[in-house]
Design a protein around this motif. Structure first.
Motif, PDB file in Angstrom:
ATOM      1  N   THR A   1      -8.426  32.586  37.645  1.00 31.66           N
ATOM      2  CA  THR A   1      -7.818  31.324  37.235  1.00 31.66           C
ATOM      3  C   THR A   1      -6.604  31.582  36.351  1.00 31.66           C
ATOM      4  N   LEU A   2      -5.674  30.664  36.396  1.00 32.99           N
ATOM      5  CA  LEU A   2      -4.469  30.737  35.582  1.00 32.99           C
ATOM      6  C   LEU A   2      -4.172  29.363  34.999  1.00 32.99           C
ATOM      7  N   ARG A   3      -3.526  29.358  33.855  1.00 32.38           N
ATOM      8  CA  ARG A   3      -3.063  28.112  33.257  1.00 32.38           C
ATOM      9  C   ARG A   3      -1.754  27.685  33.917  1.00 32.38           C
ATOM     10  N   ALA A   4      -1.591  26.398  34.055  1.00 33.52           N
ATOM     11  CA  ALA A   4      -0.348  25.880  34.623  1.00 33.52           C
ATOM     12  C   ALA A   4       0.852  26.166  33.734  1.00 33.52           C
ATOM     13  N   THR A   5       0.579  26.515  32.490  1.00 30.01           N
ATOM     14  CA  THR A   5       1.651  26.847  31.534  1.00 30.01           C
ATOM     15  C   THR A   5       2.045  28.322  31.587  1.00 30.01           C
ATOM     16  N   GLU A   6       1.592  29.041  32.631  1.00 27.73           N
ATOM     17  CA  GLU A   6       1.925  30.463  32.788  1.00 27.73           C
ATOM     18  C   GLU A   6       2.772  30.655  34.047  1.00 27.73           C
ATOM     19  N   PRO A   7       4.014  30.205  34.043  1.00 23.81           N
ATOM     20  CA  PRO A   7       4.816  30.261  35.271  1.00 23.81           C
ATOM     21  C   PRO A   7       5.034  31.670  35.808  1.00 23.81           C
ATOM     22  N   ALA A   8       5.218  32.633  34.931  1.00 21.96           N
ATOM     23  CA  ALA A   8       5.452  34.001  35.401  1.00 21.96           C
ATOM     24  C   ALA A   8       4.217  34.543  36.117  1.00 21.96           C
ATOM     25  N   ALA A   9       3.031  34.262  35.563  1.00 24.52           N
ATOM     26  CA  ALA A   9       1.800  34.740  36.183  1.00 24.52           C
ATOM     27  C   ALA A   9       1.557  34.046  37.525  1.00 24.52           C
ATOM     28  N   ILE A  10       1.894  32.769  37.603  1.00 21.20           N
ATOM     29  CA  ILE A  10       1.738  32.046  38.876  1.00 21.20           C
ATOM     30  C   ILE A  10       2.679  32.617  39.928  1.00 21.20           C
ATOM     31  N   ALA A  11       3.923  32.861  39.539  1.00 14.78           N
ATOM     32  CA  ALA A  11       4.896  33.416  40.479  1.00 14.78           C
ATOM     33  C   ALA A  11       4.474  34.800  40.962  1.00 14.78           C
ATOM     34  N   ALA A  12       3.747  35.532  40.102  1.00 10.30           N
ATOM     35  CA  ALA A  12       3.335  36.896  40.450  1.00 10.30           C
ATOM     36  C   ALA A  12       2.151  36.930  41.411  1.00 10.30           C
ATOM     37  N   VAL A  13       1.522  35.784  41.687  1.00  8.83           N
ATOM     38  CA  VAL A  13       0.363  35.778  42.577  1.00  8.83           C
ATOM     39  C   VAL A  13       0.746  36.241  43.975  1.00  8.83           C
ATOM     40  N   ASP A  14       1.945  35.825  44.443  1.00  6.49           N
ATOM     41  CA  ASP A  14       2.438  36.283  45.746  1.00  6.49           C
ATOM     42  C   ASP A  14       1.441  35.926  46.850  1.00  6.49           C
ATOM     43  N   ALA A  15       1.088  34.641  46.920  1.00  7.71           N
ATOM     44  CA  ALA A  15       0.025  34.184  47.803  1.00  7.71           C
ATOM     45  C   ALA A  15       0.502  34.002  49.238  1.00  7.71           C
ATOM     46  N   ASP A  16      -0.379  34.311  50.177  1.00  4.94           N
ATOM     47  CA  ASP A  16      -0.085  34.045  51.587  1.00  4.94           C
ATOM     48  C   ASP A  16      -0.040  32.546  51.864  1.00  4.94           C
ATOM     49  N   VAL A  17      -0.976  31.826  51.235  1.00  6.72           N
ATOM     50  CA  VAL A  17      -1.072  30.374  51.409  1.00  6.72           C
ATOM     51  C   VAL A  17      -1.241  29.725  50.043  1.00  6.72           C
ATOM     52  N   VAL A  18      -0.462  28.691  49.792  1.00  2.12           N
ATOM     53  CA  VAL A  18      -0.562  27.946  48.540  1.00  2.12           C
ATOM     54  C   VAL A  18      -0.883  26.493  48.867  1.00  2.12           C
ATOM     55  N   PHE A  19      -1.834  25.928  48.126  1.00  2.42           N
ATOM     56  CA  PHE A  19      -2.145  24.505  48.232  1.00  2.42           C
ATOM     57  C   PHE A  19      -1.684  23.817  46.957  1.00  2.42           C
ATOM     58  N   GLU A  20      -0.772  22.871  47.094  1.00  2.00           N
ATOM     59  CA  GLU A  20      -0.302  22.101  45.945  1.00  2.00           C
ATOM     60  C   GLU A  20      -1.126  20.816  45.895  1.00  2.00           C
ATOM     61  N   SER A  21      -2.000  20.699  44.919  1.00  2.00           N
ATOM     62  CA  SER A  21      -2.871  19.527  44.842  1.00  2.00           C
ATOM     63  C   SER A  21      -2.786  18.810  43.506  1.00  2.00           C
ATOM     64  N   SER A  22      -1.718  19.084  42.760  1.00  2.00           N
ATOM     65  CA  SER A  22      -1.550  18.388  41.479  1.00  2.00           C
ATOM     66  C   SER A  22      -0.849  17.046  41.645  1.00  2.00           C
ATOM     67  N   GLY A  23      -0.056  16.900  42.717  1.00  2.45           N
ATOM     68  CA  GLY A  23       0.704  15.673  42.896  1.00  2.45           C
ATOM     69  C   GLY A  23       1.810  15.520  41.873  1.00  2.45           C
ATOM     70  N   ASN A  24       2.337  16.635  41.414  1.00  2.00           N
ATOM     71  CA  ASN A  24       3.362  16.651  40.370  1.00  2.00           C
ATOM     72  C   ASN A  24       4.489  17.575  40.813  1.00  2.00           C
ATOM     73  N   HIS A  25       5.741  17.208  40.537  1.00  2.00           N
ATOM     74  CA  HIS A  25       6.852  18.048  41.010  1.00  2.00           C
ATOM     75  C   HIS A  25       6.837  19.422  40.360  1.00  2.00           C
ATOM     76  N   ARG A  26       6.312  19.517  39.138  1.00 10.92           N
ATOM     77  CA  ARG A  26       6.205  20.838  38.503  1.00 10.92           C
ATOM     78  C   ARG A  26       5.176  21.697  39.240  1.00 10.92           C
ATOM     79  N   GLY A  27       4.108  21.055  39.716  1.00 10.59           N
ATOM     80  CA  GLY A  27       3.112  21.783  40.499  1.00 10.59           C
ATOM     81  C   GLY A  27       3.696  22.287  41.800  1.00 10.59           C
ATOM     82  N   LEU A  28       4.524  21.469  42.447  1.00 14.37           N
ATOM     83  CA  LEU A  28       5.143  21.907  43.695  1.00 14.37           C
ATOM     84  C   LEU A  28       6.123  23.047  43.439  1.00 14.37           C
ATOM     85  N   ALA A  29       6.831  22.985  42.328  1.00 17.76           N
ATOM     86  CA  ALA A  29       7.727  24.091  41.974  1.00 17.76           C
ATOM     87  C   ALA A  29       6.931  25.375  41.772  1.00 17.76           C
TER      88      ALA A  29
END
Length: 344
Positions: free
Chosen positions: A222-250
């Protein structure tokens, strides 16, 4: 029974939801009467309560809320269609009317002629099913297998949304999956991804509670939404955006591997959104929308019943219908709740 009254949760406008007695209408041809046992509060219910609208779907008259329900047939359809009296059921909330607008025949969810329980998208509005007894088309009803209780069956509808979203991504077997936004839908996406054989599932949220639920359903990290660098480092094959927020989509775009897929499950507000689409272009990402579901509901019922799809940890609270306003308050606080149920 039809002709009597029942307790219902009715939205009259912004900040005006009432628990009141309503008449149970007489069923027409092909309609059954269902005694609702449990109903799950959805984000759309919260929007009607708080704002009197969901996007462009604005309340113009009182409307019964609710579309995530399970109960028991107390009067079968007179024409012999649908389940018999005494049958435990869950509900597919959509019905379709013919229009001249084109859409794929295999995707009736894309038809502009759809009516959804508890929706003000059209007028007269389509009443929902947050009531002790409701009259529904028998075609909406899905019989529950033995062993699938009514409480858990209230999750069939949101689980079907997650199942449809996963199908939009294709085969998840062996893939690294990132889920941005771990509310009830995001958590159920985690559960579906685990069942589909994802090798790694990383869940993101602002709060501990949804991340704990996602972990219980199969998130490997799990990661916090306030950790953008860690999220970017996931390098996921598939991402599901389920926050319904433009920051989540970014974050979803940033967290996808080059050539990866981003499935947009959360419904962003109407209008333009500040999203770094250039990264999707240069990374050749596949951006895919996901809207509700179709016949996946039957697969979901079978998967929950046979234990291969775990969903129960999503339920965190159950309130009697008389306490519906308190239930709405709790459901609106993602830091303390997952799926909040009303018991009828």
């Amino acid at each position: 029974m039809a002709g009597s009254t029942t307790t219902a949760v009715v939205a009259h406008g912004a900040d005006d939801v009432r628990v009141e007695q309503i008449a149970v209408p007489s069923p027409g041809p092909g309609e059954a009467v269902v005694a609702v046992a449990y109903g799950g509060i959805c984000g759309s219910d919260l929007h009607y309560w708080r704002h009197g609208a969901v996007g462009d779907s604005i309340l113009r008259a009182p409307m019964i809320l609710g579309h995530e329900v399970a109960g028991t047939v107390v009067r079968a359809a007179d024409d012999g269609t649908g389940p018999a009296s005494g049958t435990p059921v869950t509900v597919h909330p959509a019905t379709y009317e013919h229009t001249d607008v084109r859409f794929p025949a295999s995707s009736p969810n894309l038809s502009p002629g759809v009516r959804y329980l508890g929706s003000a998208a059209r007028f007269p509005h389509t009443d929902g099913a947050f009531a002790g007894e409701v009259v529904l088309p028998a075609a909406m009803l899905r019989e529950l297998p033995a062993g699938l209780g009514l409480r858990v069956a209230a999750l069939v509808e949101p689980a079907s949304v997650a199942w449809h979203a996963a199908s939009q991504a294709g085969d998840l077997g062996g893939k690294r999956v990132l889920v941005v936004g771990s509310g009830p839908i995001g958590a159920l996406v985690v559960a579906v991804a685990k069942r589909a054989g994802a090798a790694e599932i990383v869940a993101v949220d602002l709060h501990d509670k949804p991340l704990d639920i996602a972990t219980a359903l199969g998130a490997t990290r799990t990661l916090r939404a306030t950790e953008p660098a860690a999220i970017a480092a996931v390098d996921a094959d598939v991402v599901f955006e389920s926050s319904g927020n433009h920051r989540g989509l970014a974050s979803a775009i940033a967290g996808a591997t080059r050539g990866g897929t981003v499935v947009m499950v959360g419904l962003l507000p109407s209008g333009d959104q500040p999203v770094p689409v250039s990264l999707a272009i240069t990374g050749e990402l596949r951006l895919v929308g996901s809207l509700r579901f179709n016949d996946e509901i039957d697969e979901v019922i079978a998967a929950i019943a046979d234990g291969s799809l775990a969903v129960e940890p999503v339920i965190t609270h159950t309130y009697p219908v008389a306490e519906a306003l308190e239930a709405l308050e709790v459901a609106a606080d993602a830091s303390v709740s997952g799926k909040v149920l009303l018991a009828f």
